[in-house]
Design an enzyme around this catalytic site. Structure first.
Site, PDB file in Angstrom:
ATOM      1  CG  ASP A 107      -1.971  -1.060   1.212  1.00 30.65           C
ATOM      2  OD1 ASP A 107      -2.440  -1.411   0.117  1.00 30.65           O
ATOM      3  OD2 ASP A 107      -2.350  -1.543   2.293  1.00 30.65           O
ATOM      4  CG  ASP A 121      -6.647  -1.368  -1.436  1.00 35.54           C
ATOM      5  OD1 ASP A 121      -6.891  -2.587  -1.545  1.00 35.54           O
ATOM      6  OD2 ASP A 121      -5.710  -0.921  -0.744  1.00 35.54           O
TER       7      ASP A 121
END
Length: 165
Positions: A107, A121
């Site tokens: 991330d 995401d």
């Protein structure tokens, strides 16, 4: 395409960012911070990574089947975004350390007061929002089947429509 963009951006993040060190892109609004997430959304369930990986595999199979059955472009887009995002993060879980099915997801996008996230995401959330919107607007999943051609019974009998025997 989603998986490719997701994996390339994760590779760039790993090459150019130091874990935990924020790089401001738009002041306090958007930053880049490399983070490895072993859990699900928002870092929840860090001890459930093998279960999350198994669930992602099942979800991908379901989405592939659904994609083969829809005839509506909007549904194809929504399901394609969901599938691409799921495959992007599943790729990390399968191929990254610490091992198959237990890998950590990369991330790097950071907003104020929000968990760090990635391109996959974004696609999952966008696809899910589209599914909700399409459902609320009653957009059919498939085009209606064409009407059956008239038969002798529905066309007025053997003598044709409108004729009396």
């Amino acid at each position: 395409m989603v998986v490719a963009v997701d994996q390339v951006t994760k590779l760039l993040a790993e090459q150019r960012l130091e874990p935990g060190q924020r790089v401001d892109v738009l002041g306090d609004v958007l930053g880049l911070t490399l983070y490895y997430n072993s859990g699900a959304a928002f870092g929840l369930g860090t001890t459930l990574t093998p279960f999350i990986s198994s669930f992602a595999v099942v979800a991908c199979v379901v989405m592939v089947v659904a994609l083969t059955r829809t005839t509506r472009p909007a549904w194809g887009l929504a399901l394609g975004l969901l599938l691409g995002g799921a495959l992007g993060n599943l790729t990390d879980r399968l191929l990254r350390p610490p091992g198959v099915g237990r890998g950590e997801v990369v991330d790097f996008f950071q907003l104020p007061s929000f968990p760090i996230f990635n391109v996959a995401d974004i696609c999952v959330v966008t696809g899910a929002c589209l599914v909700v919107l399409l459902s609320l607007r009653d957009v059919p999943f498939r085009d209606p089947l064409p009407a059956a051609p008239p038969t002798a019974d529905t066309a007025g009998g053997a003598d044709g429509p409108g004729r009396e025997p």
